[in-house]
Motif scaffolding. Structure first.
Motif, short mmCIF file in Angstrom:
data_model
loop_
_atom_site.label_atom_id
_atom_site.label_comp_id
_atom_site.label_asym_id
_atom_site.label_seq_id
_atom_site.Cartn_x
_atom_site.Cartn_y
_atom_site.Cartn_z
N GLU A 42 -2.62 -5.04 7.71
CA GLU A 42 -3.02 -4.29 6.53
C GLU A 42 -3.20 -5.23 5.32
OE1 GLU A 42 -3.43 -1.02 6.03
OE2 GLU A 42 -3.03 -0.67 3.89
N ARG A 43 -2.23 -6.11 5.13
CA ARG A 43 -2.31 -7.05 4.00
C ARG A 43 -3.55 -7.92 4.11
NH1 ARG A 43 2.79 -10.85 2.23
NH2 ARG A 43 4.37 -9.28 2.02
N ASN B 14 -7.10 -6.42 3.55
CA ASN B 14 -7.35 -6.11 2.14
C ASN B 14 -7.41 -7.37 1.27
OD1 ASN B 14 -7.56 -3.20 1.82
ND2 ASN B 14 -5.53 -3.19 2.77
N ASN C 51 -5.44 -9.06 -3.51
CA ASN C 51 -5.31 -8.01 -2.51
C ASN C 51 -5.81 -6.72 -3.13
OD1 ASN C 51 -3.81 -5.62 -1.22
ND2 ASN C 51 -3.45 -7.28 0.24
N LYS D 55 -5.21 -3.76 -2.74
CA LYS D 55 -4.21 -2.73 -3.05
C LYS D 55 -3.08 -3.24 -3.95
CE LYS D 55 -5.13 0.29 0.73
NZ LYS D 55 -4.80 0.73 2.06
N THR D 56 -2.57 -4.44 -3.63
CA THR D 56 -1.36 -4.87 -4.35
C THR D 56 -1.61 -5.88 -5.46
OG1 THR D 56 -0.98 -6.55 -2.66
CG2 THR D 56 0.16 -4.45 -2.38
N PRO E 146 -5.10 -6.50 -7.26
CA PRO E 146 -6.55 -6.49 -7.45
C PRO E 146 -6.96 -7.38 -8.62
CG PRO E 146 -5.55 -4.47 -8.30
CD PRO E 146 -4.44 -5.27 -7.70
#
Ligand code: AMP
Length: 210
Positions: A119-120, A123, A135, A137-138, A140
């Protein structure tokens, strides 16, 4: 302070932490993955060969990577974070015998829940030179799709697709994970919990170096 060898699976945050330690604490960051990607950009026969291996997630030959590394470091005046090298026990032996003596480095394991890595990584987006890592999600970028530092469009690494990532994780477990025992037996292994957030991991790294 000593040189540091970062060990950890793909997506465990090695490149992100190396960039922070470079900016805040003056370490030089040398990533064999970035050196290999720079060779690919030269668009010659060697670059094409490297591209074929990297796009499958397998490892490039030990000799080639060691040579590239030696050509790109200057241990007489700089202090390094080695990110992505050594990648197997043979490279670790070459590193210690031909590149630096045991007293000049420590190894740091990025301990992470491998379930979260796919997942990491899918992204992940990077600057064209690979030095700035985001990333979606974490972590940006400030403007979607644009690197905060270079102002250029971000890219996705070709080997960051799910299929290749799964192979890279298998290669890590088979080839690179044995380095944990290798460095433990030499009494130079520290580890950080790389599931924590970016600042907490940086803090753990700095504490481990004291
Ligand atoms: P990285 O940027 O560290 O995730 O590396 C990306 C890819 O480059 C790997 O999947 C390998 O194909 C290749 N690579 C990077 N470092 C090494 C190394 N030390 N030995 C062999 N192959 C490497």
């Amino acid at each position: 302070m000593k040189n540091i060898v970062f060990i950890g699976p793909p997506g465990s945050g090695k490149g992100t932490q190396a960039a922070i330690l470079n900016e805040k604490h003056g370490f030089n960051h040398v990533s064999t993955g970035n050196l290999l990607r720079a060779e690919i950009k030269k668009d010659n026969a060697l670059g094409n060969k490297i591209k074929g291996v990297m796009s499958s997630g397998e490892l490039v030959s030990d000799e080639l990577v060691a040579q590239l590394l030696k050509e790109n470091i200057d241990l007489s005046c700089k202090q390094y974070i080695f990110d992505g090298f050594p990648r197997n026990v043979n490279q670790a032996e070459v590193f210690q015998d031909e590149i630096m003596s045991k007293s000049n480095y420590v190894a740091l394991l990025f301990d992470v829940d491998t379930e979260k890595l796919v997942e990491r990584i899918i992204n992940r987006r990077v600057s064209k030179d690979g030095t700035q890592i985001y990333n979606l999600k974490t972590k940006p970028p400030k403007v979607a799709g644009i690197c905060d530092v270079t102002g250029e469009a971000l890219v996705q690494r070709k080997d960051d697709t799910e299929e290749v990532v799964r192979n890279r994780l298998d290669v890590y477990l088979k080839e690179t994970a044995p380095l944990v025992e290798f460095y433990k037996s030499k009494n130079i292994l520290n580890s950080v919990n790389a599931d924590l957030n970016i600042d907490q991991v940086t803090e753990q790294i700095m504490n481990s170096l004291e």
